[in-house]
Design a protein around this motif. Structure first.
Motif, PDB file in Angstrom:
ATOM      1  N   LEU A  48      -0.977   3.028  44.924  1.00 35.04           N
ATOM      2  CA  LEU A  48      -1.848   1.814  44.899  1.00 35.04           C
ATOM      3  C   LEU A  48      -2.769   1.685  43.722  1.00 35.04           C
ATOM      4  N   LEU A  49      -3.354   2.964  43.232  1.00 32.44           N
ATOM      5  CA  LEU A  49      -4.114   2.764  42.230  1.00 32.44           C
ATOM      6  C   LEU A  49      -3.683   2.359  40.948  1.00 32.44           C
ATOM      7  N   ILE A  50      -2.325   3.046  40.820  1.00 35.40           N
ATOM      8  CA  ILE A  50      -1.450   2.717  39.634  1.00 35.40           C
ATOM      9  C   ILE A  50      -1.339   1.031  39.482  1.00 35.40           C
ATOM     10  N   ALA A  51      -0.720   0.628  40.650  1.00 37.49           N
ATOM     11  CA  ALA A  51      -0.560  -0.770  40.647  1.00 37.49           C
ATOM     12  C   ALA A  51      -1.629  -1.711  40.447  1.00 37.49           C
ATOM     13  N   VAL A  52      -2.880  -1.370  40.943  1.00 44.13           N
ATOM     14  CA  VAL A  52      -4.114  -2.283  40.385  1.00 44.13           C
ATOM     15  C   VAL A  52      -4.603  -1.710  39.034  1.00 44.13           C
ATOM     16  N   ALA A  53      -4.275  -0.731  38.366  1.00 43.65           N
ATOM     17  CA  ALA A  53      -4.453  -0.391  37.199  1.00 43.65           C
ATOM     18  C   ALA A  53      -3.432  -1.011  36.204  1.00 43.65           C
ATOM     19  N   ALA A  54      -2.273  -0.938  36.442  1.00 40.14           N
ATOM     20  CA  ALA A  54      -1.093  -1.841  35.594  1.00 40.14           C
ATOM     21  C   ALA A  54      -1.559  -3.356  35.804  1.00 40.14           C
ATOM     22  N   ALA A  55      -1.673  -3.948  36.856  1.00 38.96           N
ATOM     23  CA  ALA A  55      -2.081  -5.404  36.888  1.00 38.96           C
ATOM     24  C   ALA A  55      -3.054  -5.636  36.222  1.00 38.96           C
ATOM     25  N   THR A  56      -4.368  -5.040  36.162  1.00 33.58           N
ATOM     26  CA  THR A  56      -5.278  -5.398  35.700  1.00 33.58           C
ATOM     27  C   THR A  56      -5.171  -5.063  33.926  1.00 33.58           C
TER      28      THR A  56
END
Length: 275
Positions: free
Chosen positions: A151-159
């Motif tokens: 989840l953290l990777i997904a949020v960082a990638a999207a941001t």
């Protein structure tokens, strides 16, 4: 009994193809967002919608191409068609929320974290919804720590991707940003897959039958892939995007709505007289 998982049934073919599709969707999406920002006369909602759909389709095709290489040796896997389609809709909608937020409000301190969080968690929701579409003679469990990491990777990638969409201008810079985005989203997928545990059902229940995963996934992948190719045609046929007019030559701080400063034409000698 624990199932034997093989996430790379076809070797490097599926992860490489999946990453390529994520990069393609990201590249098209970022260019569409840039197009909506560099020309005040463009139809912003249309370009943003095309960008969101391109990114969403790229992420979705990445996931299911990667899942073609996923197998459990003790049982066959098939997919629920309704949940599979629903995961595509979720991917497009949540990416759209983030894209429209930054498209209209910019990448400020208030809008970018919110857009990145919504988009990242939505991408993760698409992933786990796609996993819920699996039908096999087993229960699927997840390691909590690895799920949180995905989840953290997904949020960082999207941001990072949304920031790049409104901050990066040059064609090569946009391609670099889309490459980073594609690799990050693929990394999120395989991190989430590392959290999977398969607990087989009692073998006395009888053999588990089902169609091959490719019998459903390949036909369903055809539509988003064709859409991405058509979106590529639209983007590549726009000279403003291909040539970068209005991007690289704009002075720092000048927006698309601001006219270029006029040439000086006074008595200070800025212009040389023609003899």
């Amino acid at each position: 009994m624990e199932g034997t998982i093989d996430g790379f049934r076809y070797g490097a073919v599926t992860p490489v193809a999946a990453c390529v599709m994520a990069c393609l969707g990201g590249a098209l999406g970022l260019r569409c967002i840039v197009r909506s920002l560099i020309n005040a006369d463009s139809w912003k909602p249309g370009w943003l919608a095309l960008g969101a759909t391109s990114i969403g389709c790229g992420i979705w095709t990445m996931h299911f191409i990667a899942m073609i290489g996923f197998q459990v040796e003790e049982t066959r896997i098939r997919y629920d068609a309704v949940l599979t389609v629903l995961s595509l809709v979720v991917a497009i909608l949540v990416v759209g929320i983030g894209v429209f937020l930054v498209g209209y409000r910019g990448a400020g301190a208030g809008s970018l974290p919110l857009a990145g969080a919504v988009t990242g968690l939505g991408v993760a929701a698409m992933h786990y919804l796609g996993m819920a579409a699996m039908r096999l003679n087993a229960d699927v469990g997840y390691d909590g720590f690895t799920v949180v990491l995905s989840l953290l990777i997904a949020v960082a990638a999207a941001t990072a991707a949304l920031w790049a969409a409104v901050s990066v201008r040059g064609f090569r810079m946009s391609l670099g940003a889309s490459l980073v985005m594609g690799v990050a989203v693929s990394g999120m997928h395989y991190t989430a897959m590392a959290a999977v545990d398969i607990h087989l059902h009692d073998s006395a229940a009888g053999p588990w039958s089902g169609d091959s995963p490719t019998s459903l996934l390949l036909p369903m992948l055809l539509g988003p892939v064709v859409f991405l190719l058509l979106a590529g045609v639209v983007v590549m046929s726009d000279p403003l995007l291909v040539l970068g007019n209005g991007e690289g030559n704009r002075p720092a701080g000048q927006t698309a709505e601001e006219p270029a400063p006029p040439d000086r034409d006074d008595n200070s000698g800025a212009r040389k007289a023609h003899y």
